[in-house]
Design a protein around this motif. Sequence first.
Motif, PDB file in Angstrom:
ATOM      1  N   ILE A 129       0.858  -1.182   0.000  1.00  0.00           N
ATOM      2  CA  ILE A 129       0.000   0.000   0.000  1.00  0.00           C
ATOM      3  C   ILE A 129       0.893   1.229   0.000  1.00  0.00           C
ATOM      4  N   LEU A 130       0.579   2.165  -0.871  1.00  0.00           N
ATOM      5  CA  LEU A 130       1.278   3.445  -0.952  1.00  0.00           C
ATOM      6  C   LEU A 130       0.270   4.559  -0.693  1.00  0.00           C
ATOM      7  N   VAL A 131       0.567   5.398   0.300  1.00  0.00           N
ATOM      8  CA  VAL A 131      -0.286   6.548   0.607  1.00  0.00           C
ATOM      9  C   VAL A 131       0.506   7.803   0.302  1.00  0.00           C
ATOM     10  N   LYS A 132       0.016   8.592  -0.666  1.00  0.00           N
ATOM     11  CA  LYS A 132       0.679   9.834  -1.064  1.00  0.00           C
ATOM     12  C   LYS A 132      -0.087  11.060  -0.593  1.00  0.00           C
ATOM     13  N   GLY A 133      -1.298  10.867  -0.130  1.00  0.00           N
ATOM     14  CA  GLY A 133      -2.146  11.952   0.333  1.00  0.00           C
ATOM     15  C   GLY A 133      -3.488  11.375   0.734  1.00  0.00           C
ATOM     16  N   GLY A 134      -4.315  12.186   1.357  1.00  0.00           N
ATOM     17  CA  GLY A 134      -5.612  11.692   1.798  1.00  0.00           C
ATOM     18  C   GLY A 134      -5.511  10.986   3.129  1.00  0.00           C
ATOM     19  N   THR A 135      -6.507  10.118   3.398  1.00  0.00           N
ATOM     20  CA  THR A 135      -6.600   9.433   4.676  1.00  0.00           C
ATOM     21  C   THR A 135      -6.837   7.949   4.443  1.00  0.00           C
ATOM     22  N   ALA A 136      -6.125   7.122   5.199  1.00  0.00           N
ATOM     23  CA  ALA A 136      -6.344   5.681   5.139  1.00  0.00           C
ATOM     24  C   ALA A 136      -6.459   5.141   6.554  1.00  0.00           C
ATOM     25  N   VAL A 137      -7.443   4.261   6.771  1.00  0.00           N
ATOM     26  CA  VAL A 137      -7.615   3.560   8.032  1.00  0.00           C
ATOM     27  C   VAL A 137      -7.532   2.072   7.717  1.00  0.00           C
ATOM     28  N   ILE A 138      -6.572   1.401   8.344  1.00  0.00           N
ATOM     29  CA  ILE A 138      -6.383  -0.027   8.109  1.00  0.00           C
ATOM     30  C   ILE A 138      -6.726  -0.759   9.401  1.00  0.00           C
ATOM     31  N   ASN A 139      -7.826  -1.506   9.366  1.00  0.00           N
ATOM     32  CA  ASN A 139      -8.270  -2.258  10.530  1.00  0.00           C
ATOM     33  C   ASN A 139      -7.704  -3.671  10.553  1.00  0.00           C
ATOM     34  N   ASP A 140      -7.365  -4.212   9.396  1.00  0.00           N
ATOM     35  CA  ASP A 140      -6.769  -5.545   9.285  1.00  0.00           C
ATOM     36  C   ASP A 140      -6.423  -5.766   7.817  1.00  0.00           C
ATOM     37  N   GLY A 141      -5.751  -6.841   7.523  1.00  0.00           N
ATOM     38  CA  GLY A 141      -5.383  -7.177   6.162  1.00  0.00           C
ATOM     39  C   GLY A 141      -3.904  -7.505   6.080  1.00  0.00           C
ATOM     40  N   THR A 142      -3.525  -8.074   4.944  1.00  0.00           N
ATOM     41  CA  THR A 142      -2.136  -8.414   4.669  1.00  0.00           C
ATOM     42  C   THR A 142      -1.682  -7.603   3.464  1.00  0.00           C
ATOM     43  N   PHE A 143      -0.580  -6.872   3.628  1.00  0.00           N
ATOM     44  CA  PHE A 143      -0.043  -6.005   2.582  1.00  0.00           C
ATOM     45  C   PHE A 143       1.397  -6.414   2.321  1.00  0.00           C
ATOM     46  N   GLU A 144       1.663  -6.881   1.096  1.00  0.00           N
ATOM     47  CA  GLU A 144       2.997  -7.350   0.748  1.00  0.00           C
ATOM     48  C   GLU A 144       3.553  -6.579  -0.433  1.00  0.00           C
ATOM     49  N   GLY A 145       4.717  -5.990  -0.219  1.00  0.00           N
ATOM     50  CA  GLY A 145       5.445  -5.332  -1.291  1.00  0.00           C
ATOM     51  C   GLY A 145       6.659  -6.158  -1.653  1.00  0.00           C
ATOM     52  N   ASN A 146       7.106  -6.060  -2.894  1.00  0.00           N
ATOM     53  CA  ASN A 146       8.237  -6.866  -3.351  1.00  0.00           C
ATOM     54  C   ASN A 146       9.170  -6.059  -4.237  1.00  0.00           C
ATOM     55  N   ASP A 147      10.453  -6.348  -4.110  1.00  0.00           N
ATOM     56  CA  ASP A 147      11.493  -5.772  -4.959  1.00  0.00           C
ATOM     57  C   ASP A 147      12.067  -6.868  -5.842  1.00  0.00           C
ATOM     58  N   ILE A 148      12.540  -6.465  -7.003  1.00  0.00           N
ATOM     59  CA  ILE A 148      13.273  -7.408  -7.843  1.00  0.00           C
ATOM     60  C   ILE A 148      14.753  -7.312  -7.523  1.00  0.00           C
ATOM     61  N   GLY A 149      15.193  -6.225  -6.931  1.00  0.00           N
ATOM     62  CA  GLY A 149      16.569  -6.164  -6.477  1.00  0.00           C
ATOM     63  C   GLY A 149      17.416  -5.052  -7.034  1.00  0.00           C
ATOM     64  N   LEU A 150      16.861  -4.130  -7.797  1.00  0.00           N
ATOM     65  CA  LEU A 150      17.665  -3.032  -8.314  1.00  0.00           C
ATOM     66  C   LEU A 150      17.072  -1.697  -7.916  1.00  0.00           C
ATOM     67  N   SER A 151      17.927  -0.779  -7.530  1.00  0.00           N
ATOM     68  CA  SER A 151      17.491   0.593  -7.305  1.00  0.00           C
ATOM     69  C   SER A 151      17.845   1.384  -8.553  1.00  0.00           C
ATOM     70  N   GLY A 152      17.599   2.657  -8.549  1.00  0.00           N
ATOM     71  CA  GLY A 152      17.835   3.495  -9.707  1.00  0.00           C
ATOM     72  C   GLY A 152      19.278   3.522 -10.154  1.00  0.00           C
ATOM     73  N   ASP A 153      20.217   3.297  -9.244  1.00  0.00           N
ATOM     74  CA  ASP A 153      21.622   3.339  -9.634  1.00  0.00           C
ATOM     75  C   ASP A 153      22.133   1.972 -10.081  1.00  0.00           C
ATOM     76  N   GLY A 154      21.262   0.960 -10.177  1.00  0.00           N
ATOM     77  CA  GLY A 154      21.656  -0.350 -10.655  1.00  0.00           C
ATOM     78  C   GLY A 154      22.244  -1.253  -9.593  1.00  0.00           C
ATOM     79  N   LYS A 155      22.337  -0.781  -8.371  1.00  0.00           N
ATOM     80  CA  LYS A 155      22.858  -1.594  -7.280  1.00  0.00           C
ATOM     81  C   LYS A 155      21.699  -2.276  -6.570  1.00  0.00           C
TER      82      LYS A 155
END
Length: 159
Positions: free
Chosen positions: A50-76
Amino acid sequence: SYYSTFYTVDGHSGNWSSKVAKTGGHAVQVDGGKLTVHDGKYTSALGNGILVKGGTAVINDGTFEGNDIGLSGDGKNTIAGAAASYGFKMYGGTVTINDGSFGGGGSGAFVMGTDSATAVANIYGGSFDVTGQAGFSVYQYANVTFGEEGDSNDKTTVK
Protein backbone atom coordinates in the motif's frame (compact mmCIF):
# COMPACT_ATOMS: atom_id res chain seq x y z
CA SER A 1 15.20 -5.00 -18.08
CA TYR A 2 12.38 -4.72 -15.56
CA TYR A 3 12.57 -0.91 -15.51
CA SER A 4 11.88 1.97 -17.89
CA THR A 5 12.67 5.53 -16.74
CA PHE A 6 14.04 7.20 -13.63
CA TYR A 7 11.75 9.06 -11.25
CA THR A 8 12.38 11.13 -8.15
CA VAL A 9 10.39 11.68 -4.98
CA ASP A 10 8.73 15.13 -4.90
CA GLY A 11 10.68 17.47 -2.66
CA HIS A 12 13.68 15.12 -2.57
CA SER A 13 15.03 15.19 -6.13
CA GLY A 14 18.59 15.60 -4.91
CA ASN A 15 18.39 12.66 -2.52
CA TRP A 16 16.81 9.63 -4.17
CA SER A 17 15.83 8.41 -7.56
CA SER A 18 14.75 5.04 -8.83
CA LYS A 19 13.41 3.55 -12.02
CA VAL A 20 9.75 3.05 -12.85
CA ALA A 21 8.83 -0.63 -13.23
CA LYS A 22 7.65 -1.74 -16.69
CA THR A 23 5.32 -4.23 -15.01
CA GLY A 24 3.84 -4.43 -11.55
CA GLY A 25 2.92 -1.46 -9.44
CA HIS A 26 1.43 -0.91 -6.01
CA ALA A 27 -1.29 -3.26 -4.81
CA VAL A 28 -3.19 -0.29 -3.28
CA GLN A 29 -2.53 3.43 -3.78
CA VAL A 30 -4.15 6.35 -1.97
CA ASP A 31 -3.55 9.78 -3.50
CA GLY A 32 -6.34 11.82 -1.92
CA GLY A 33 -9.77 10.85 -0.64
CA LYS A 34 -10.38 8.33 2.14
CA LEU A 35 -9.78 4.58 2.19
CA THR A 36 -10.88 2.14 4.92
CA VAL A 37 -9.63 -1.46 4.79
CA HIS A 38 -11.28 -4.06 7.03
CA ASP A 39 -9.52 -7.19 5.72
CA GLY A 40 -8.08 -8.86 2.64
CA LYS A 41 -4.73 -9.64 1.05
CA TYR A 42 -2.99 -7.08 -1.17
CA THR A 43 0.22 -8.17 -2.90
CA SER A 44 2.40 -6.41 -5.43
CA ALA A 45 4.78 -8.39 -7.64
CA LEU A 46 7.00 -5.31 -7.96
CA GLY A 47 6.05 -2.33 -5.79
CA ASN A 48 4.45 -1.52 -2.45
CA GLY A 49 1.62 -3.38 -0.73
CA ILE A 50 0.00 0.00 0.00
CA LEU A 51 1.28 3.45 -0.95
CA VAL A 52 -0.29 6.55 0.61
CA LYS A 53 0.68 9.83 -1.06
CA GLY A 54 -2.15 11.95 0.33
CA GLY A 55 -5.61 11.69 1.80
CA THR A 56 -6.60 9.43 4.68
CA ALA A 57 -6.34 5.68 5.14
CA VAL A 58 -7.61 3.56 8.03
CA ILE A 59 -6.38 -0.03 8.11
CA ASN A 60 -8.27 -2.26 10.53
CA ASP A 61 -6.77 -5.55 9.29
CA GLY A 62 -5.38 -7.18 6.16
CA THR A 63 -2.14 -8.41 4.67
CA PHE A 64 -0.04 -6.01 2.58
CA GLU A 65 3.00 -7.35 0.75
CA GLY A 66 5.45 -5.33 -1.29
CA ASN A 67 8.24 -6.87 -3.35
CA ASP A 68 11.49 -5.77 -4.96
CA ILE A 69 13.27 -7.41 -7.84
CA GLY A 70 16.57 -6.16 -6.48
CA LEU A 71 17.66 -3.03 -8.31
CA SER A 72 17.49 0.59 -7.31
CA GLY A 73 17.84 3.49 -9.71
CA ASP A 74 21.62 3.34 -9.63
CA GLY A 75 21.66 -0.35 -10.66
CA LYS A 76 22.86 -1.59 -7.28
CA ASN A 77 20.95 -3.83 -4.89
CA THR A 78 17.97 -2.10 -3.30
CA ILE A 79 18.45 -0.94 0.26
CA ALA A 80 16.00 0.60 2.69
CA GLY A 81 15.01 4.08 1.58
CA ALA A 82 12.72 5.82 -0.86
CA ALA A 83 13.61 3.54 -3.79
CA ALA A 84 12.82 0.26 -1.99
CA SER A 85 9.42 -1.45 -1.92
CA TYR A 86 7.57 -1.90 1.36
CA GLY A 87 4.46 -3.55 2.73
CA PHE A 88 3.40 -0.01 3.82
CA LYS A 89 4.85 3.20 2.39
CA MET A 90 3.68 6.79 2.73
CA TYR A 91 4.83 10.20 1.45
CA GLY A 92 2.05 12.32 2.92
CA GLY A 93 -1.49 12.15 4.23
CA THR A 94 -2.71 10.52 7.42
CA VAL A 95 -2.82 6.79 8.16
CA THR A 96 -4.20 4.93 11.16
CA ILE A 97 -3.22 1.28 11.46
CA ASN A 98 -5.23 -0.69 14.02
CA ASP A 99 -4.07 -4.14 12.89
CA GLY A 100 -2.68 -5.93 9.85
CA SER A 101 0.43 -7.59 8.51
CA PHE A 102 2.96 -5.63 6.45
CA GLY A 103 6.00 -7.06 4.68
CA GLY A 104 6.72 -9.28 1.71
CA GLY A 105 9.95 -9.49 -0.29
CA GLY A 106 10.70 -5.85 0.43
CA SER A 107 10.87 -4.05 3.75
CA GLY A 108 8.13 -3.45 6.34
CA ALA A 109 7.26 0.24 6.48
CA PHE A 110 8.57 3.59 5.26
CA VAL A 111 7.17 6.99 6.34
CA MET A 112 8.37 10.30 4.92
CA GLY A 113 6.61 13.56 4.14
CA THR A 114 7.68 16.51 2.07
CA ASP A 115 8.36 20.10 2.99
CA SER A 116 4.76 20.89 1.98
CA ALA A 117 2.98 17.77 3.33
CA THR A 118 3.82 16.09 6.64
CA ALA A 119 3.14 12.35 6.74
CA VAL A 120 1.21 11.35 9.88
CA ALA A 121 1.11 7.66 10.88
CA ASN A 122 -0.71 6.43 14.00
CA ILE A 123 0.23 2.79 14.63
CA TYR A 124 -1.99 1.08 17.23
CA GLY A 125 -1.38 -2.51 16.15
CA GLY A 126 -0.06 -4.65 13.37
CA SER A 127 2.96 -6.72 12.47
CA PHE A 128 5.84 -5.46 10.34
CA ASP A 129 7.76 -8.59 9.30
CA VAL A 130 10.37 -8.28 6.59
CA THR A 131 12.78 -10.21 4.43
CA GLY A 132 14.22 -6.95 3.10
CA GLN A 133 16.33 -4.32 4.80
CA ALA A 134 14.24 -2.56 7.44
CA GLY A 135 11.27 -3.27 9.69
CA PHE A 136 10.10 0.35 10.08
CA SER A 137 11.86 3.41 8.60
CA VAL A 138 10.99 7.01 9.54
CA TYR A 139 12.46 9.87 7.50
CA GLN A 140 12.09 13.66 7.45
CA TYR A 141 8.75 15.48 7.59
CA ALA A 142 7.15 12.46 9.28
CA ASN A 143 5.15 12.23 12.49
CA VAL A 144 4.81 8.61 13.70
CA THR A 145 3.13 7.42 16.90
CA PHE A 146 3.24 3.81 18.14
CA GLY A 147 0.46 2.89 20.58
CA GLU A 148 -1.59 5.15 22.79
CA GLU A 149 -0.09 6.84 25.82
CA GLY A 150 -0.79 4.79 28.93
CA ASP A 151 -1.96 1.74 26.94
CA SER A 152 0.10 -1.28 28.01
CA ASN A 153 -1.76 -3.60 25.61
CA ASP A 154 -0.17 -2.34 22.37
CA LYS A 155 -0.05 -5.23 19.93
CA THR A 156 2.46 -3.85 17.42
CA THR A 157 5.46 -5.99 16.45
CA VAL A 158 8.42 -5.15 14.24
CA LYS A 159 10.72 -8.01 13.19
